[in-house]
Design a protein around this motif. Structure first.
Motif, PDB file in Angstrom:
ATOM      1  N   ALA A  30     -14.967  -5.669  -6.685  1.00 24.32           N
ATOM      2  CA  ALA A  30     -14.175  -6.594  -5.841  1.00 24.32           C
ATOM      3  C   ALA A  30     -13.431  -5.815  -4.745  1.00 24.32           C
ATOM      4  O   ALA A  30     -13.429  -6.231  -3.584  1.00 24.32           O
ATOM      5  N   VAL A  31     -12.840  -4.681  -5.108  1.00 19.96           N
ATOM      6  CA  VAL A  31     -12.089  -3.914  -4.090  1.00 19.96           C
ATOM      7  C   VAL A  31     -13.050  -3.325  -3.062  1.00 19.96           C
ATOM      8  O   VAL A  31     -12.770  -3.295  -1.864  1.00 19.96           O
ATOM      9  N   ARG A  32     -14.199  -2.853  -3.542  1.00 19.31           N
ATOM     10  CA  ARG A  32     -15.201  -2.339  -2.592  1.00 19.31           C
ATOM     11  C   ARG A  32     -15.620  -3.424  -1.609  1.00 19.31           C
ATOM     12  O   ARG A  32     -15.720  -3.183  -0.408  1.00 19.31           O
ATOM     13  N   GLU A  33     -15.884  -4.623  -2.146  1.00 20.64           N
ATOM     14  CA  GLU A  33     -16.360  -5.705  -1.271  1.00 20.64           C
ATOM     15  C   GLU A  33     -15.301  -6.104  -0.240  1.00 20.64           C
ATOM     16  O   GLU A  33     -15.607  -6.315   0.927  1.00 20.64           O
ATOM     17  N   GLU A  34     -14.063  -6.156  -0.718  1.00 16.56           N
ATOM     18  CA  GLU A  34     -12.956  -6.498   0.179  1.00 16.56           C
ATOM     19  C   GLU A  34     -12.826  -5.497   1.328  1.00 16.56           C
ATOM     20  O   GLU A  34     -12.341  -5.831   2.401  1.00 16.56           O
ATOM     21  N   ASN A  35     -13.228  -4.265   1.079  1.00 18.29           N
ATOM     22  CA  ASN A  35     -13.022  -3.199   2.064  1.00 18.29           C
ATOM     23  C   ASN A  35     -14.333  -2.629   2.603  1.00 18.29           C
ATOM     24  O   ASN A  35     -14.386  -1.471   3.028  1.00 18.29           O
ATOM     25  N   ALA A  36     -15.363  -3.460   2.563  1.00 18.01           N
ATOM     26  CA  ALA A  36     -16.677  -3.000   3.036  1.00 18.01           C
ATOM     27  C   ALA A  36     -16.620  -2.764   4.551  1.00 18.01           C
ATOM     28  O   ALA A  36     -15.900  -3.466   5.272  1.00 18.01           O
ATOM     29  N   PRO A  37     -17.354  -1.776   5.048  1.00 15.34           N
ATOM     30  CA  PRO A  37     -17.344  -1.508   6.486  1.00 15.34           C
ATOM     31  C   PRO A  37     -18.059  -2.611   7.265  1.00 15.34           C
ATOM     32  O   PRO A  37     -18.897  -3.317   6.708  1.00 15.34           O
ATOM     33  N   ASP A  38     -17.732  -2.763   8.529  1.00 12.94           N
ATOM     34  CA  ASP A  38     -18.443  -3.684   9.401  1.00 12.94           C
ATOM     35  C   ASP A  38     -18.589  -3.023  10.769  1.00 12.94           C
ATOM     36  O   ASP A  38     -18.246  -1.844  10.921  1.00 12.94           O
ATOM     37  N   GLU A  39     -19.043  -3.799  11.759  1.00 13.59           N
ATOM     38  CA  GLU A  39     -19.334  -3.183  13.072  1.00 13.59           C
ATOM     39  C   GLU A  39     -18.066  -2.739  13.815  1.00 13.59           C
ATOM     40  O   GLU A  39     -18.143  -2.040  14.812  1.00 13.59           O
ATOM     41  N   GLU A  40     -16.906  -3.137  13.304  1.00 12.68           N
ATOM     42  CA  GLU A  40     -15.658  -2.720  13.958  1.00 12.68           C
ATOM     43  C   GLU A  40     -15.328  -1.246  13.736  1.00 12.68           C
ATOM     44  O   GLU A  40     -14.489  -0.679  14.445  1.00 12.68           O
ATOM     45  N   VAL A  41     -15.954  -0.628  12.734  1.00 12.86           N
ATOM     46  CA  VAL A  41     -15.620   0.775  12.417  1.00 12.86           C
ATOM     47  C   VAL A  41     -15.947   1.649  13.625  1.00 12.86           C
ATOM     48  O   VAL A  41     -17.070   1.670  14.110  1.00 12.86           O
ATOM     49  N   ASP A  42     -14.920   2.357  14.155  1.00 14.52           N
ATOM     50  CA  ASP A  42     -15.184   3.234  15.303  1.00 14.52           C
ATOM     51  C   ASP A  42     -14.866   4.693  15.003  1.00 14.52           C
ATOM     52  O   ASP A  42     -14.992   5.545  15.879  1.00 14.52           O
ATOM     53  N   ILE A  43     -14.437   4.986  13.792  1.00 15.00           N
ATOM     54  CA  ILE A  43     -14.272   6.384  13.378  1.00 15.00           C
ATOM     55  C   ILE A  43     -14.450   6.460  11.863  1.00 15.00           C
ATOM     56  O   ILE A  43     -14.066   5.520  11.143  1.00 15.00           O
ATOM     57  N   VAL A  44     -15.038   7.554  11.423  1.00 13.12           N
ATOM     58  CA  VAL A  44     -15.238   7.772   9.983  1.00 13.12           C
ATOM     59  C   VAL A  44     -14.523   9.080   9.655  1.00 13.12           C
ATOM     60  O   VAL A  44     -14.665  10.069  10.389  1.00 13.12           O
ATOM     61  N   ALA A  45     -13.720   9.066   8.608  1.00 19.24           N
ATOM     62  CA  ALA A  45     -12.960  10.286   8.285  1.00 19.24           C
ATOM     63  C   ALA A  45     -13.027  10.578   6.790  1.00 19.24           C
ATOM     64  O   ALA A  45     -12.741   9.717   5.949  1.00 19.24           O
ATOM     65  N   ILE A  46     -13.412  11.794   6.493  1.00 17.83           N
ATOM     66  CA  ILE A  46     -13.597  12.254   5.111  1.00 17.83           C
ATOM     67  C   ILE A  46     -12.637  13.425   4.894  1.00 17.83           C
ATOM     68  O   ILE A  46     -12.341  14.163   5.835  1.00 17.83           O
TER      69      ILE A  46
END
Ligand SMILES: C[C@@](O)(CCOP(=O)(O)O)CC(=O)O
Ligand code: SF4
Length: 387
Positions: free
Chosen positions: A266-282
């Motif tokens: 449920a938490v993963r689904e709530e926070n799934a990425p979409d096309e709005e993501v403009d930066i990825v940080a690890i």
């Protein structure tokens, strides 16, 4: 709080103004929390480094101090890579102030290895049973729970005071009686590595300041524990947890909560990425060498299409130049001394995808950006996807 003759002299200012200021902080804390005395610490980790979080007042406070630390001390991440800040889009005026902050700490003898994972580069900094004065909440959790050392979560000033004096007031997690589990967490799921951040995110919210005792189907590895503790310290304020047989027993009748695979999903689904993501940080907390290896493998033959930051300790990046080169061959950046949460460089983006439960909790509050969550592989996928 009882002070030795030497401590009393320092408190009275007979050993200089800086030690007096440091002792005043330690004595005030000790009095508030009912400590009986000060105890020596093996090492100190000092938060309050990013100019974004401490500002001009913080810089002034540190710059006014004199003298040298009495025990090994290391800094938390700063607001930028101290060498490559221009590439991060940091402006000159911020950089100048940030370099002044690090220099002010360095003059006091604090090592400018700006990292929240000092245990990954300096194993001698903390061993089982040591008393420490560490600040950054994920480092505190790791020290208490994985290493078996003892530390409260220090603020920046109280950590620096402990470094100058070499001691900390004996209260809180330095005392055995406060290190007893308060709640059992039954995890009814086969966990993937990327589930630990989500699990910590859920459990931290539930237990707040408690001391959870986890019952797992298999023993987590070091990176999983790092992610779990970091997330619980951010969504709640967990500074100590247990995860294996051999920890102290939770009191009979202690509350138990169950976390299931459905809760994680449920938490993963709530926070799934979409096309709005403009930066990825690890790299929250800072990546280990093993995590860099995995990222190099995932990025092999790929090119990033949107900004991909991988945050780590300079000591880790320097230990594996070939991995860094491979990763950067894709266009990703391996940034040292800083992180996505404490750097103002994040501010120009809209939505950040992370593989960290801690960053998932903090990016929306401390960076005022939207956040999405995925595994390291999903993060790489999002960063390299066309369009
Ligand atoms: C964002 C955080 O991880 C570090 C920020 O600390 P600071 O900028 O060093 O005060 C906060 C924490 O959880 O300790
Ligand atoms: S990377 Fe994460 S854990 Fe480390 S200082 Fe930044 S916010 Fe804290």
């Amino acid at each position: 709080m009882h002070l030795s003759r030497e401590e009393e002299r320092a408190h009275q200012g007979e050993l200089g103004d800086s030690l007096r200021k440091a002792m005043e902080i330690l004595v005030a804390l000790g009095d508030i929390y009912g400590a009986d005395r000060l105890i020596p610490v093996r090492s100190v980790q000092v938060a309050g480094v990013s100019f974004k979080t401490i500002g001009e007042a913080g810089l002034e406070w540190i710059s006014d101090l004199q003298g040298k630390v009495a025990v090994p001390a290391v800094l938390n991440p700063a607001g930028m890579d101290l060498h490559r800040w221009r590439e991060m889009g940091i402006d000159e005026s911020f950089a100048k102030k940030q370099l002044e902050v690090v220099e002010a700490y360095r003059r006091l003898g604090v090592s400018p290895d700006c990292t929240c994972t000092p245990y990954q580069i300096r194993p001698d900094f903390a061993r089982r049973g040591d008393h420490l004065a560490w600040s950054e909440s994920s480092a505190v959790s790791f020290a208490n729970s994985v290493i078996g050392a003892r530390t409260n979560r220090e603020g920046g000033p109280s950590a620096l005071a402990a470094a100058l004096v070499g001691k900390t007031p004996r209260y809180g997690y330095h005392l055995e009686e406060n290190r007893v589990p308060t709640i059992n967490i039954a995890v009814d799921a086969d966990l993937k590595p990327s589930d630990y951040g989500i699990l910590g995110f859920i459990v931290g919210r539930e237990v707040g300041e408690g001391v959870p005792q986890f019952i797992f189907r298999r023993r987590p590895d070091i990176d999983e524990l790092k992610a779990l503790g970091a997330a619980m310290a951010a969504s709640g304020s967990v500074a100590l947890y247990y995860f294996e047989e051999g920890g102290p027993e939770a009191p009979k009748g202690a509350e138990e909560i169950e976390v299931t695979a459905a809760d994680l999903r449920a938490v993963r689904e709530e926070n799934a990425p979409d096309e709005e993501v403009d930066i990825v940080a690890i790299g929250c907390p800072h990546t280990s060498e093993r995590e860099l290896e995995e990222l190099a493998r995932l990025l092999e033959g790929k090119k990033v299409e949107r900004e991909l930051w991988i945050c780590t300790a300079r000591g880790i990046a320097e230990r594996c130049p070939r991995l860094v080169e491979k990763i950067e061959g894709s266009g990703a950046r391996v940034l040292c001394d800083t992180c996505m949460v404490v750097s103002p460089a994040s501010d120009r983006y809209n939505k950040m995808m992370v593989n960290s439960g801690k960053a998932l909790a903090y990016v929306p509050t401390l960076c005022k950006m939207k956040a999405a969550y995925g595994s390291a592989a999903e993060c790489v996928e999002a960063a390299t996807r066309r369009g």
